[in-house]
Each structure stands twice: as structure tokens, then as C-alpha cells.
Design a protein around this motif. Structure first.
Motif, mmCIF file in Angstrom:
data_model
loop_
_atom_site.group_PDB
_atom_site.id
_atom_site.type_symbol
_atom_site.label_atom_id
_atom_site.label_comp_id
_atom_site.label_asym_id
_atom_site.label_seq_id
_atom_site.Cartn_x
_atom_site.Cartn_y
_atom_site.Cartn_z
ATOM 1 N N LEU A 41 -7.486 -17.216 -17.207
ATOM 2 C CA LEU A 41 -7.559 -18.091 -16.077
ATOM 3 C C LEU A 41 -8.989 -18.088 -15.517
ATOM 4 C CD1 LEU A 41 -4.379 -17.055 -14.022
ATOM 5 C CD2 LEU A 41 -4.854 -19.120 -15.244
ATOM 6 N N GLY A 42 -9.786 -17.437 -16.157
ATOM 7 C CA GLY A 42 -11.430 -17.382 -15.953
ATOM 8 C C GLY A 42 -11.836 -16.538 -14.578
ATOM 9 N N LEU A 43 -10.934 -15.661 -14.251
ATOM 10 C CA LEU A 43 -11.197 -14.840 -13.032
ATOM 11 C C LEU A 43 -12.275 -13.874 -13.405
ATOM 12 C CD1 LEU A 43 -7.485 -14.168 -11.819
ATOM 13 C CD2 LEU A 43 -9.293 -16.074 -10.789
ATOM 14 N N PRO A 44 -13.140 -13.682 -12.559
ATOM 15 C CA PRO A 44 -14.031 -12.738 -12.735
ATOM 16 C C PRO A 44 -13.677 -11.200 -12.925
ATOM 17 C CG PRO A 44 -14.397 -13.304 -10.620
ATOM 18 C CD PRO A 44 -13.333 -14.129 -11.188
ATOM 19 N N HIS A 45 -14.311 -10.334 -13.523
ATOM 20 C CA HIS A 45 -14.056 -8.922 -13.701
ATOM 21 C C HIS A 45 -13.864 -8.587 -11.924
ATOM 22 C CE1 HIS A 45 -13.445 -5.010 -15.173
ATOM 23 N NE2 HIS A 45 -14.232 -4.508 -14.263
ATOM 24 N N TRP A 46 -12.983 -7.772 -11.759
ATOM 25 C CA TRP A 46 -12.613 -7.349 -10.439
ATOM 26 C C TRP A 46 -13.638 -6.401 -10.041
ATOM 27 C CZ3 TRP A 46 -9.260 -10.191 -7.860
ATOM 28 C CH2 TRP A 46 -8.376 -11.104 -8.674
ATOM 29 N N PRO A 47 -14.306 -6.398 -8.670
ATOM 30 C CA PRO A 47 -15.272 -5.199 -8.580
ATOM 31 C C PRO A 47 -14.464 -3.975 -8.296
ATOM 32 C CG PRO A 47 -14.732 -6.709 -6.356
ATOM 33 C CD PRO A 47 -13.888 -7.243 -7.742
ATOM 34 N N ALA A 48 -15.358 -2.943 -8.491
ATOM 35 C CA ALA A 48 -14.838 -1.561 -8.425
ATOM 36 C C ALA A 48 -14.097 -1.328 -7.241
ATOM 37 C CB ALA A 48 -15.936 -0.740 -8.353
ATOM 38 N N TRP A 49 -14.503 -1.766 -5.852
ATOM 39 C CA TRP A 49 -13.827 -1.761 -4.800
ATOM 40 C C TRP A 49 -12.324 -2.096 -4.776
ATOM 41 C CZ3 TRP A 49 -11.737 -5.442 -2.248
ATOM 42 C CH2 TRP A 49 -12.314 -6.823 -2.417
ATOM 43 N N SER A 50 -11.986 -3.003 -5.384
ATOM 44 C CA SER A 50 -10.669 -3.533 -5.702
ATOM 45 C C SER A 50 -9.807 -2.570 -6.116
ATOM 46 C CB SER A 50 -10.662 -4.798 -6.233
ATOM 47 O OG SER A 50 -10.815 -4.646 -7.828
ATOM 48 N N ALA A 51 -9.968 -1.599 -6.836
ATOM 49 C CA ALA A 51 -9.076 -0.439 -7.319
ATOM 50 C C ALA A 51 -8.943 0.501 -6.265
ATOM 51 C CB ALA A 51 -10.063 0.348 -8.819
ATOM 52 N N ALA A 52 -9.920 0.837 -5.613
ATOM 53 C CA ALA A 52 -9.668 1.900 -4.520
ATOM 54 C C ALA A 52 -8.928 0.814 -3.411
ATOM 55 C CB ALA A 52 -11.207 2.098 -3.914
ATOM 56 N N ALA A 53 -9.007 -0.146 -3.254
ATOM 57 C CA ALA A 53 -8.174 -0.860 -2.321
ATOM 58 C C ALA A 53 -6.556 -1.066 -2.725
ATOM 59 C CB ALA A 53 -8.660 -2.532 -2.094
ATOM 60 N N ALA A 54 -6.639 -1.384 -4.012
ATOM 61 C CA ALA A 54 -5.415 -1.370 -4.756
ATOM 62 C C ALA A 54 -4.393 0.057 -4.595
ATOM 63 C CB ALA A 54 -5.376 -1.630 -6.255
ATOM 64 N N GLY B 244 -1.314 0.331 -1.944
ATOM 65 C CA GLY B 244 0.011 0.748 -2.682
ATOM 66 C C GLY B 244 0.364 1.992 -2.041
ATOM 67 N N VAL B 245 -0.294 3.058 -1.900
ATOM 68 C CA VAL B 245 0.059 4.416 -1.338
ATOM 69 C C VAL B 245 0.641 4.011 0.143
ATOM 70 C CG1 VAL B 245 -0.306 6.695 -0.713
ATOM 71 C CG2 VAL B 245 -1.072 5.781 -2.932
ATOM 72 N N ALA B 246 -0.315 3.290 0.914
ATOM 73 C CA ALA B 246 0.276 3.033 2.320
ATOM 74 C C ALA B 246 1.381 2.401 2.447
ATOM 75 C CB ALA B 246 -1.278 2.347 3.168
ATOM 76 N N GLY B 247 1.494 1.135 1.601
ATOM 77 C CA GLY B 247 2.588 0.345 1.916
ATOM 78 C C GLY B 247 3.865 1.296 1.419
ATOM 79 N N GLY B 248 3.912 1.820 0.263
ATOM 80 C CA GLY B 248 4.883 3.047 -0.061
ATOM 81 C C GLY B 248 5.448 3.612 0.872
ATOM 82 N N LEU B 249 4.393 4.465 1.717
ATOM 83 C CA LEU B 249 4.624 5.452 2.709
ATOM 84 C C LEU B 249 5.310 4.582 3.881
ATOM 85 C CD1 LEU B 249 1.673 7.917 2.304
ATOM 86 C CD2 LEU B 249 4.055 8.253 1.687
ATOM 87 N N ALA B 250 4.890 3.461 4.159
ATOM 88 C CA ALA B 250 5.042 2.760 5.418
ATOM 89 C C ALA B 250 6.670 2.231 5.089
ATOM 90 C CB ALA B 250 4.488 1.455 5.643
ATOM 91 N N VAL B 251 7.100 1.873 3.927
ATOM 92 C CA VAL B 251 8.533 1.494 3.630
ATOM 93 C C VAL B 251 9.399 2.760 3.768
ATOM 94 C CG1 VAL B 251 9.811 1.112 1.520
ATOM 95 C CG2 VAL B 251 7.910 -0.434 1.962
ATOM 96 N N ARG B 252 8.748 4.003 3.256
ATOM 97 C CA ARG B 252 9.426 5.124 3.513
ATOM 98 C C ARG B 252 9.900 5.389 5.022
ATOM 99 N NH1 ARG B 252 12.166 9.485 0.527
ATOM 100 N NH2 ARG B 252 12.390 11.226 2.141
ATOM 101 N N ALA B 253 8.761 5.298 5.615
ATOM 102 C CA ALA B 253 8.943 5.559 7.318
ATOM 103 C C ALA B 253 9.670 4.444 7.892
ATOM 104 C CB ALA B 253 7.399 5.566 7.850
#
Length: 174
Positions: A131-144, A148-157
Motif C-alpha cells: 500500500l506504500g505506507l511508510p515504515h512506522w515510527p519507533a514511537w508507534s510500537a510503544a503506543a501499540a 493494547g495493555v490499557a485497553g485489555g485492562l480496561a475491558v477487564r475492569a
């Protein structure tokens, strides 16, 4: 084999297993127990929401797993997989680490794989590249990972009922 082929194999393995697990939650395919079985599994694990919870969990696992396998929108796919596996990890946490005791080893491995794929990117053999998307920046991994963890814990709560304490019998008089 090169790095891109290795990333493709890792994405296919983890992504398709996550998606297949979601299919099992909502259908009789791949050994699933249908939506009623998925609903009962969540009730047994202490979650509210009935069929809607099973459908949401199944859809998030199918969607994030297929995106991860394809290497499409990789940080978003990783965040979805991490979120779903965080919920699974919290369910299995009381059993300890090891899977032979119904522990959280497997969800933890999938969280690690999704995080690693968010860090490395999906490689050249991916939908992101096509699709021609650029390489994702390093901060996107930390954000993911964080999302992900916050969303999973929120669902649990939000959806998990704490266990009801067993009332103690009054002391007997002598």
C-alpha cells in the motif's frame, strides 16, 4: 532466508492463530463451541455482557489477527492483539505462568510477538509495503503496547465481576 521472510512467517503464525482463536469464540469452525459456547466461556471466567462480549472478543481477535498476518496497519493490529491477549492473561494469571496449569504463558508469548512486530515493522512482504505506507515510527510500537495493555485492562475492569466472597458462618456458641 532473509529478515523479511522471517517476519512474514512470524506474522502468519501469530496472526492466524489469534484470528482462529476468535473464530472459535463465535462459531463451530476450528473446533469452536459456537456463540453460545463462547458466551458461556466468558460467563465462566466472570465476565458480563453475554453474547455481546463473546462477539466483541471474537471480532477483535479475528480482525487484529488477520491484520497482523497480512502486515496491514501493523501498529493498530499489534495493539488489538495485545489488548485481546492482555484480557486472556488476566484470566489465566491466578494459575501461574505455565500453560500446563492453565497459566498465562501463551498469551504472554503472543503479546511479546505482537510487540516485536510493532517494533520491527511487518517487513517488505506485507500489505503495508504494498500500500506504500511508510515504515512506522519507533514511537508507534510503544503506543501499540501501551494502548493494547490499557485497553485489555480496561475491558477487564469494565466487564469482569469480582468473585463473590463466601459469607462466613457465625461462630458457634459453646
Amino acid at each position: 532466508m532473509d529478515t523479511d521472510t522471517g517476519l512474514l512467517l512470524l506474522r502468519l503464525l501469530a496472526g492466524l492463530l489469534i484470528a482462529a482463536h476468535g473464530v472459535q469464540k463465535v462459531s463451530f469452525l476450528l473446533g469452536g463451541s459456537g456463540l453460545a459456547g463462547g458466551t458461556e466461556e466468558f460467563r465462566h471466567d466472570g465476565f458480563r455482557g453475554g453474547a455481546l462480549t463473546a462477539l466483541a472478543a471474537g471480532a477483535s481477535q479475528i480482525g487484529s489477527g488477520l491484520l497482523l498476518a497480512a502486515g496491514a496497519l501493523t501498529p493498530l493490529a499489534a495493539a488489538g492483539a495485545i489488548g485481546a491477549m492482555t484480557v486472556a492473561l488476566t484470566v489465566k494469571w491466578p494459575n501461574g505462568l505455565w500453560v500446563q496449569h492453565d497459566g498465562y504463558e501463551y498469551p504472554l508469548v503472543l503479546i511479546g510477538i505482537a510487540t516485536a512486530l510493532a517494533l520491527t515493522g511487518p517487513g517488505r512482504l506485507s500489505a503495508d509495503r504494498v500500500l506504500g505506507l511508510p515504515h512506522w515510527p519507533a514511537w508507534s510500537a510503544a503506543a501499540a503496547l501501551a494502548a493494547g495493555v490499557a485497553g485489555g485492562l480496561a475491558v477487564r475492569a469494565l466487564l469482569h465481576d469480582p468473585p463473590t466472597p463466601t459469607p462466613k458462618a457465625p461462630p458457634r456458641s459453646p
